[in-house]
Design a protein around this motif. Structure first.
Motif, mmCIF file in Angstrom:
data_model
loop_
_atom_site.group_PDB
_atom_site.id
_atom_site.type_symbol
_atom_site.label_atom_id
_atom_site.label_comp_id
_atom_site.label_asym_id
_atom_site.label_seq_id
_atom_site.Cartn_x
_atom_site.Cartn_y
_atom_site.Cartn_z
ATOM 1 N N ARG A 1 0.845 -1.186 0.000
ATOM 2 C CA ARG A 1 0.000 0.000 0.000
ATOM 3 C C ARG A 1 0.882 1.238 0.000
ATOM 4 N NH1 ARG A 1 -4.636 1.145 4.606
ATOM 5 N NH2 ARG A 1 -4.914 3.388 4.233
ATOM 6 N N LEU A 2 0.613 2.156 -0.921
ATOM 7 C CA LEU A 2 1.367 3.402 -0.975
ATOM 8 C C LEU A 2 0.454 4.533 -0.530
ATOM 9 C CD1 LEU A 2 4.212 4.337 -1.747
ATOM 10 C CD2 LEU A 2 3.307 4.994 -3.972
ATOM 11 N N ASP A 3 0.772 5.118 0.596
ATOM 12 C CA ASP A 3 -0.059 6.179 1.150
ATOM 13 C C ASP A 3 0.065 7.458 0.324
ATOM 14 O OD1 ASP A 3 -0.901 4.527 3.212
ATOM 15 O OD2 ASP A 3 0.818 5.047 4.464
ATOM 16 N N ASP A 4 -1.001 8.244 0.354
ATOM 17 C CA ASP A 4 -1.073 9.438 -0.489
ATOM 18 C C ASP A 4 0.018 10.445 -0.184
ATOM 19 O OD1 ASP A 4 -3.276 8.459 -1.814
ATOM 20 O OD2 ASP A 4 -4.739 9.480 -0.535
ATOM 21 N N GLU A 5 0.504 10.478 1.065
ATOM 22 C CA GLU A 5 1.488 11.493 1.423
ATOM 23 C C GLU A 5 2.871 11.214 0.834
ATOM 24 O OE1 GLU A 5 1.077 8.778 5.133
ATOM 25 O OE2 GLU A 5 -0.240 9.720 3.649
ATOM 26 N N GLN A 6 3.086 10.018 0.325
ATOM 27 C CA GLN A 6 4.376 9.710 -0.298
ATOM 28 C C GLN A 6 4.387 10.172 -1.751
ATOM 29 O OE1 GLN A 6 7.027 6.522 0.580
ATOM 30 N NE2 GLN A 6 5.367 5.350 1.525
ATOM 31 N N ALA B 1 -7.008 -11.793 -5.226
ATOM 32 C CA ALA B 1 -7.787 -10.552 -5.197
ATOM 33 C C ALA B 1 -8.131 -10.148 -3.771
ATOM 34 C CB ALA B 1 -9.054 -10.710 -6.030
ATOM 35 N N ALA B 2 -8.452 -11.126 -2.930
ATOM 36 C CA ALA B 2 -8.797 -10.817 -1.536
ATOM 37 C C ALA B 2 -7.605 -10.262 -0.771
ATOM 38 C CB ALA B 2 -9.339 -12.068 -0.847
ATOM 39 N N ASP B 3 -6.394 -10.675 -1.132
ATOM 40 C CA ASP B 3 -5.207 -10.150 -0.465
ATOM 41 C C ASP B 3 -5.049 -8.657 -0.729
ATOM 42 O OD1 ASP B 3 -3.951 -12.562 0.735
ATOM 43 O OD2 ASP B 3 -3.915 -13.240 -1.332
ATOM 44 N N ILE B 4 -5.378 -8.237 -1.936
ATOM 45 C CA ILE B 4 -5.295 -6.811 -2.256
ATOM 46 C C ILE B 4 -6.317 -6.032 -1.444
ATOM 47 C CG2 ILE B 4 -5.590 -5.097 -4.085
ATOM 48 C CD1 ILE B 4 -4.627 -7.326 -6.041
ATOM 49 N N ARG B 5 -7.543 -6.517 -1.397
ATOM 50 C CA ARG B 5 -8.569 -5.820 -0.618
ATOM 51 C C ARG B 5 -8.184 -5.728 0.856
ATOM 52 N NH1 ARG B 5 -11.877 -9.030 -4.019
ATOM 53 N NH2 ARG B 5 -12.193 -10.556 -2.343
ATOM 54 N N SER B 6 -7.541 -6.769 1.362
ATOM 55 C CA SER B 6 -7.208 -6.789 2.790
ATOM 56 C C SER B 6 -6.117 -5.797 3.153
ATOM 57 C CB SER B 6 -6.811 -8.204 3.217
ATOM 58 O OG SER B 6 -5.563 -8.572 2.659
ATOM 59 N N LEU B 7 -5.354 -5.316 2.176
ATOM 60 C CA LEU B 7 -4.378 -4.267 2.460
ATOM 61 C C LEU B 7 -5.045 -3.033 3.046
ATOM 62 C CD1 LEU B 7 -2.106 -4.256 -0.738
ATOM 63 C CD2 LEU B 7 -1.431 -5.007 1.545
ATOM 64 N N PHE B 8 -6.312 -2.826 2.692
ATOM 65 C CA PHE B 8 -7.017 -1.611 3.077
ATOM 66 C C PHE B 8 -8.111 -1.869 4.118
ATOM 67 C CE2 PHE B 8 -5.220 -1.217 -1.092
ATOM 68 C CZ PHE B 8 -4.546 -0.013 -1.015
ATOM 69 N N THR B 9 -8.246 -3.133 4.537
ATOM 70 C CA THR B 9 -9.252 -3.454 5.547
ATOM 71 C C THR B 9 -8.645 -4.006 6.825
ATOM 72 O OG1 THR B 9 -9.582 -5.655 4.567
ATOM 73 C CG2 THR B 9 -11.056 -3.879 3.845
ATOM 74 N N ASP B 10 -7.440 -4.574 6.735
ATOM 75 C CA ASP B 10 -6.778 -5.116 7.927
ATOM 76 C C ASP B 10 -6.104 -3.985 8.689
ATOM 77 O OD1 ASP B 10 -7.564 -7.568 7.086
ATOM 78 O OD2 ASP B 10 -5.593 -8.185 6.353
ATOM 79 N N THR C 1 -2.269 -8.888 9.335
ATOM 80 C CA THR C 1 -2.315 -10.258 8.845
ATOM 81 C C THR C 1 -1.346 -10.490 7.694
ATOM 82 O OG1 THR C 1 -4.120 -9.746 7.310
ATOM 83 C CG2 THR C 1 -4.727 -10.493 9.520
ATOM 84 N N SER C 2 -0.433 -9.553 7.466
ATOM 85 C CA SER C 2 0.536 -9.730 6.389
ATOM 86 C C SER C 2 1.337 -11.005 6.602
ATOM 87 C CB SER C 2 1.508 -8.540 6.355
ATOM 88 O OG SER C 2 0.846 -7.369 6.004
ATOM 89 N N ARG C 3 1.523 -11.735 5.528
ATOM 90 C CA ARG C 3 2.361 -12.924 5.620
ATOM 91 C C ARG C 3 3.812 -12.498 5.687
ATOM 92 N NH1 ARG C 3 1.333 -17.042 0.982
ATOM 93 N NH2 ARG C 3 2.931 -18.108 2.173
ATOM 94 N N PRO C 4 4.605 -13.123 6.533
ATOM 95 C CA PRO C 4 6.031 -12.770 6.599
ATOM 96 C C PRO C 4 6.747 -13.234 5.336
ATOM 97 C CG PRO C 4 5.590 -14.737 7.905
ATOM 98 C CD PRO C 4 4.250 -14.216 7.453
ATOM 99 N N HIS C 5 7.908 -12.638 5.098
ATOM 100 C CA HIS C 5 8.756 -13.109 4.001
ATOM 101 C C HIS C 5 9.134 -14.571 4.286
ATOM 102 C CE1 HIS C 5 8.972 -8.923 3.057
ATOM 103 N NE2 HIS C 5 9.842 -9.094 2.090
ATOM 104 N N ALA C 6 9.195 -15.348 3.235
ATOM 105 C CA ALA C 6 9.594 -16.739 3.372
ATOM 106 C C ALA C 6 11.076 -16.833 3.704
ATOM 107 C CB ALA C 6 9.292 -17.516 2.097
#
Length: 206
Positions: A132-137, A184-193, A198-203
């Motif tokens: 997610r890239l916030d507007d202030e950046q 697709a649900a992972d993208i939506r969850s960027l803005f709802t979580d 709930t981000s998955r850690p790097h492998a």
């Protein structure tokens, strides 16, 4: 007026990580060599940045790129160098290409091979991330890497892919199908979580 000088961040001699199909390192070679001919399987990553669940940042590759110059692709894509994990490499590349930072969520890894005529090939084990890239950046785009960029509605990207697939990089086309399907649900969850908790850690190895 003097033409601005953009920082060069890609080099033919930079050492990339050769891997097998299980993502186990098996040596190192220069960027030039791993992309020559049919290519050598190496570790790579692709990043998709969203400003909301329906708008994604895409960029057009610089004409200076040896492979797929002038093609449109995802927000940022590159390779970890020898001694780098993906966590460090993705952060480095976001800063170098776009002048931003973002918390990234790892989605999946896939292998592909694609030839650009007789000029060389991509043969990558590619890890895909979203963020997610916030507007202030504010974007500070490196024009030695990127010749154009914009935010696109995901539905317009779907139409673009159907109408003019030849203008898009081969890895982008493979990745976009997955992002619009099972991720697709992972993208939506960027803005709802809340807090992206709930981000998955790097492998391991990334």
């Amino acid at each position: 007026m003097q033409k601005p000088r953009w920082q060069q961040v890609s080099f033919a001699e930079e050492p990339l990580i050769l891997v097998n199909a299980r993502d186990e390192p098996c040596g190192f070679d220069s960027k030039l060599n791993v992309h020559a001919g049919a290519g050598k399987l190496h570790r790579a990553f692709s990043i998709f940045l969203f400003r909301d669940s329906e708008h994604v940042l895409l960029h057009r590759r610089s004409a200076e790129k040896p492979l797929w110059p002038g093609y449109w692709t995802n927000s940022c894509c590159s390779h970890p160098r020898r001694g780098e994990c993906n966590r460090i490499a993705t952060s480095r590349r976001l800063e170098q290409e776009l002048g931003v930072s973002a918390e990234l969520r790892y989605l999946y890894r896939f292998q592909y091979q694609a030839a650009f005529g007789d000029l060389g090939s991509e043969h990558e084990l590619c890890s895909v991330y979203i963020g997610r890239l916030d507007d202030e950046q504010e974007l500070r785009v490196n024009r030695s890497e990127i010749s154009g960029w914009d935010w696109f509605h995901v539905d317009d990207v779907d139409k673009w892919l159907a109408a003019s697939p030849e203008t898009l990089t081969p890895w982008f086309k493979l990745e976009w199908q997955q992002l619009r399907g099972r991720h697709a649900a992972d993208i939506r969850s960027l803005f709802t979580d809340a807090g992206n908790s709930t981000s998955r850690p790097h492998a391991v190895g990334e």
